[in-house]
Design an enzyme around this catalytic site. Structure first.
Site, PDB file in Angstrom:
ATOM      1  N   LEU A  64       2.596 -12.824  -6.208  1.00  0.00           N
ATOM      2  CA  LEU A  64       4.032 -12.638  -6.403  1.00  0.00           C
ATOM      3  C   LEU A  64       4.432 -11.171  -6.223  1.00  0.00           C
ATOM      4  CD1 LEU A  64       4.089 -14.970  -9.501  1.00  0.00           C
ATOM      5  CD2 LEU A  64       5.094 -15.500  -7.266  1.00  0.00           C
ATOM      6  N   PRO A  65       5.708 -10.904  -5.900  1.00  0.00           N
ATOM      7  CA  PRO A  65       6.111  -9.561  -5.485  1.00  0.00           C
ATOM      8  C   PRO A  65       6.488  -8.597  -6.598  1.00  0.00           C
ATOM      9  CG  PRO A  65       7.936 -11.073  -5.190  1.00  0.00           C
ATOM     10  CD  PRO A  65       6.762 -11.904  -5.655  1.00  0.00           C
ATOM     11  N   THR A  94      -0.096  -7.375  -8.165  1.00  0.00           N
ATOM     12  CA  THR A  94      -0.299  -6.083  -8.811  1.00  0.00           C
ATOM     13  C   THR A  94       0.830  -5.878  -9.810  1.00  0.00           C
ATOM     14  OG1 THR A  94      -1.358  -5.178  -6.824  1.00  0.00           O
ATOM     15  CG2 THR A  94      -0.568  -3.597  -8.459  1.00  0.00           C
ATOM     16  N   LYS A 169      -7.024  -1.543  -9.554  1.00  0.00           N
ATOM     17  CA  LYS A 169      -6.152  -1.680  -8.386  1.00  0.00           C
ATOM     18  C   LYS A 169      -5.194  -0.490  -8.265  1.00  0.00           C
ATOM     19  CE  LYS A 169      -3.791  -3.187  -4.920  1.00  0.00           C
ATOM     20  NZ  LYS A 169      -2.954  -4.364  -4.884  1.00  0.00           N
ATOM     21  N   LYS A 238       6.296   0.672  -6.014  1.00  0.00           N
ATOM     22  CA  LYS A 238       6.055  -0.026  -7.276  1.00  0.00           C
ATOM     23  C   LYS A 238       4.677   0.314  -7.815  1.00  0.00           C
ATOM     24  CE  LYS A 238       4.128  -3.917  -7.365  1.00  0.00           C
ATOM     25  NZ  LYS A 238       3.652  -5.311  -7.203  1.00  0.00           N
TER      26      LYS A 238
END
Length: 301
Positions: A64-65, A94, A169, A238
């Protein structure tokens, strides 16, 4: 194995395709019906909601974004948390360690295990099945899903602490973000002085300056001026913001990271969130009055 998958975007779709090719049985959901239709044509089953998937599958993956999207899909009304059959939720997005811990705690109340599983390698890696998949969570659940993870990339078990894979990450993407803007500044300097950017990249890639931007992004998307590497500026910003937040929460002052963060804020301001993140070089070019591309390009666009 039976897998539910939520999110059929640029990363999700090729990962799901790889899982189908590996003979896993997929049930999929996305708000975009055309994307669902393409997966159904490849052999997946369609679901009507995240809850519907969680009613039908013990293992649910999501790509998902945004942080909010992950939270709502996992724990919102009609979300995975309401499913009758689900045992584990694998978030390939992430979202940072703090959001991962929050989702973990909410799902745990319903005896659903959260596996943080952010991926690295971009769209190309998703298509080839060569992603680096960082996973944290209970080891027995990691072992249970490892064969499926191996269909999309190489799994790395980071640890059992919730959010650990997210921290890994963010460290990785901070380095990627730094390589992109640092290499852009170096090459722009050379072009301003009259060097051929293609020769510069060849030299850098044969020497100690080699990095992912010089090796991959410049030859494929910057020198040819296509700016189509497949990762949005908004997503990179982001991740950089999340990394800075993580550093601050740990009481760290990271001067390089803060400088990189400022550069990326200029990129998103000037180029927009939907631009390809390789367009990060454009504000640097514009400030210098040069264009990096063909050897004869010496004036700003």
């Amino acid at each position: 194995m039976e897998i539910g998958f939520i999110g059929l975007g640029k990363m999700g779709f090729p990962m799901e395709h790889r899982l189908i090719e590996a003979k896993h049985q997929l049930t999929v959901f996305d708000t975009r019906k055309e994307a669902v239709g393409k997966l159904v044509a490849l052999g997946a089953q369609a679901a009507s909601s995240p809850k519907d998937i969680a009613d039908r599958c013990e293992t649910v993956m999501a790509s998902l974004p945004s942080l909010q999207a992950s939270l709502e899909v996992a724990t919102g009304t009609g979300g995975v948390i309401e499913g009758k059959r689900v045992k584990r939720f694998i978030d390939l997005s992430t979202v940072g360690s703090h959001m991962a811990v929050k989702i973990h705690g909410l799902l745990a109340k319903e005896n659903i295990v959260q596996l943080d599983s952010p991926v690295s390698g971009g769209v190309g890696g998703a298509e080839k099945g060569t992603l680096a998949v960082m996973i944290s969570g209970p080891k027995n659940h990691y072992d249970a899903v490892k064969p499926a993870i191996e269909a999309i990339g190489k799994p790395f078990f980071i640890g059992t602490k919730p959010g650990s894979a997210q921290t890994m990450k963010l460290a990785n993407n901070f380095l990627s973000a730094t390589a992109m803007v640092a290499t852009s500044e170096a090459v722009v300097m050379g072009v301003k002085s009259g060097l051929d950017p293609s020769v510069m990249i060849d030299v850098i890639n044969s020497g100690s300056g080699l990095n992912t931007a010089s090796r991959d992004k410049f030859p494929r998307a910057i020198l040819p001026r296509s700016f189509d590497f497949g990762f949005a500026t908004g997503l990179m910003v982001k991740d950089v913001r999340l990394c800075l937040d993580e550093m601050k929460s740990l009481g760290l002052k990271m001067e390089v990271a803060e400088a990189v963060g400022r550069l990326w804020e200029v990129v998103i301001r000037d180029m927009g969130a939907e631009s390809d993140f390789t367009s990060a070089i454009k504000p640097i070019e514009q400030a210098a009055g040069v264009v990096v591309g063909e050897p004869t390009a010496r004036a700003a666009e």
